[in-house]
Design an enzyme around this catalytic site. Structure first.
Site, PDB file in Angstrom:
ATOM      1  N   ILE A 152      -2.396   7.649 -13.472  1.00  0.00           N
ATOM      2  CA  ILE A 152      -1.522   7.947 -14.589  1.00  0.00           C
ATOM      3  C   ILE A 152      -0.408   8.902 -14.232  1.00  0.00           C
ATOM      4  CG2 ILE A 152      -2.746   9.563 -15.690  1.00  0.00           C
ATOM      5  CD1 ILE A 152      -1.056   6.468 -17.160  1.00  0.00           C
ATOM      6  N   TYR A 153      -1.015   9.938 -13.379  1.00  0.00           N
ATOM      7  CA  TYR A 153       0.061  10.805 -12.749  1.00  0.00           C
ATOM      8  C   TYR A 153       1.176  10.181 -11.845  1.00  0.00           C
ATOM      9  CZ  TYR A 153       2.130  14.487  -9.565  1.00  0.00           C
ATOM     10  OH  TYR A 153       2.810  14.978  -8.824  1.00  0.00           O
ATOM     11  N   ALA A 154       0.780   9.365 -11.073  1.00  0.00           N
ATOM     12  CA  ALA A 154       1.597   8.848 -10.322  1.00  0.00           C
ATOM     13  C   ALA A 154       2.485   7.611 -11.010  1.00  0.00           C
ATOM     14  CB  ALA A 154       0.869   7.899  -8.851  1.00  0.00           C
ATOM     15  N   THR A 156       3.383   7.885 -14.271  1.00  0.00           N
ATOM     16  CA  THR A 156       4.339   8.725 -15.242  1.00  0.00           C
ATOM     17  C   THR A 156       5.419   9.249 -14.061  1.00  0.00           C
ATOM     18  OG1 THR A 156       3.150  11.005 -14.723  1.00  0.00           O
ATOM     19  CG2 THR A 156       2.644   9.696 -16.636  1.00  0.00           C
ATOM     20  N   LYS A 157       5.307   9.376 -12.856  1.00  0.00           N
ATOM     21  CA  LYS A 157       6.414   9.920 -11.928  1.00  0.00           C
ATOM     22  C   LYS A 157       7.209   8.717 -11.498  1.00  0.00           C
ATOM     23  CE  LYS A 157       5.865  14.080 -11.210  1.00  0.00           C
ATOM     24  NZ  LYS A 157       7.231  15.281 -11.612  1.00  0.00           N
TER      25      LYS A 157
END
Length: 336
Positions: A152-154, A156-157
């Site tokens: 999810i980090y990637a 969002t980016k």
């Protein structure tokens, strides 16, 4: 002299960028939420150092606080905004995904809105090499498709990149996104591998080595990274009049928007990285070999040709030299 608004100035990269900009004589306004994702005392130390310079001012508030951010930006009236603040950490995104949506999506939209209202000359925002996800063709180049994010980090980016493209197209706002590759160095975050490894080895605790050490990373020294950001400030993208984009350029054919890799253009095996840490410390690690962690990728490797074309600069610090500088800082900071 420029007036530059930087989000995340109490953070690892934001601190180093602000210090560089101040050394060049620019006015810098910082903005940071001081979240407790890691030891807030480290963030406070960074900010205290910056505040010793009268050309630096800071606002402490969350990115999602539209009123606070808008007021800080309007009051400072920057020429340029560099947006580095984010909820970082690939692994933590498995535990607390909501924090990433709040900070990285809502927070970034708030920054974009502030930049639009003020009509800044250039908005620069951090992305990550993690957006390349399951891509296997290396070195990673900005013009290749990147639609297979693994955390999810990637995700969002990647969403930030898409949001920025729409904003640049609609509002004719020059936006540069940069994808960072495994940044390390003094004043680094305690959740980063180098910090964790050095801390554990000196304490005689075991270190976790994922995928049995058969992982490769494009380690990028923080001073090289912020130098690249500084140079990119002066390379604002322009919307192509005829829609024709030069070969190898990630410039949009319909917007003043571009994405740029910032990496050392070299992949280093994790086991070699650990060996270098041991050599620097003069102490062996207790190695706990583990399997691959969910959401992780076996390798990252940047093609940094576009950065060189745009700025004439390419990161080049050897990872052994970077490790030595980190260890020197860490020993002084921790007293170990």
């Amino acid at each position: 002299m420029m007036r530059i608004f930087v989000t995340g100035t109490a953070g690892f990269i934001g601190f180093h960028l602000a210090r560089l900009l101040l050394a060049e004589g620019h006015q810098v306004a910082g903005f940071d939420g001081m979240t407790d994702y890691y030891d807030i005392r480290l963030k406070e130390r960074r900010h205290a150092m910056l505040l010793e310079n009268p050309a630096f001012s800071a606002t402490l508030a969350m990115l999602e606080d539209d009123a606070a951010l808008s007021s800080a930006v309007a009051g400072f009236a920057p020429d340029v905004i560099v947006h580095l603040a984010a909820q970082a950490g690939v692994r933590y995104s498995l535990e607390n995904p909501r924090a990433y949506l709040d900070a990285n999506v809502i927070g970034t939209f708030t920054v974009m809105e502030a930049a639009r209202r003020l009509g800044v000359q250039h908005l620069l925002m951090a992305s990550t090499s993690s957006v390349y996800g399951a891509n296997t063709e290396m070195p990673f180049i900005e013009t290749e498709k990147a639609d297979t994010q693994l955390t999810i980090y990637a995700a969002t980016k990647k969403a930030n990149e898409s949001m920025a493209h729409a904003w640049a197209h609609i509002h004719d706002l020059p936006i540069t996104m940069f994808r960072f590759f495994t940044v390390y160095g003094p004043w680094g975050r305690p959740d980063l591998a180098l910090y964790k490894f050095v801390d554990a080895i000196l304490d005689g605790r075991p270190i976790d080595i994922y995928n049995h050490g058969e992982m490769w990373r494009d380690f990028t020294y923080v001073d090289d990274l912020v130098r690249a950001i500084r140079l990119l400030i002066d390379a604002a993208p322009q919307r192509p009049e005829d829609g024709v984009v030069p070969e190898g350029d990630s410039l949009s054919p319909v917007a003043p928007w571009r994405v740029v890799n910032i990496g050392n253009s070299d992949k280093v095996r994790l086991l070699d990285f650990v060996d270098a840490i041991e050599d620097c410390l003069g102490q062996k690690a207790i190695r706990n070999y583990m399997g691959m962690q969910t959401g992780d990728v076996p390798a990252t490797w940047a093609n940094a040709d576009l950065l060189k074309t745009l700025t004439g600069y390419r990161p080049q610090t050897d990872f052994r030299d970077g490790i030595a500088r980190f260890v020197e800082w860490y020993r002084e900071y921790s007293g170990k």
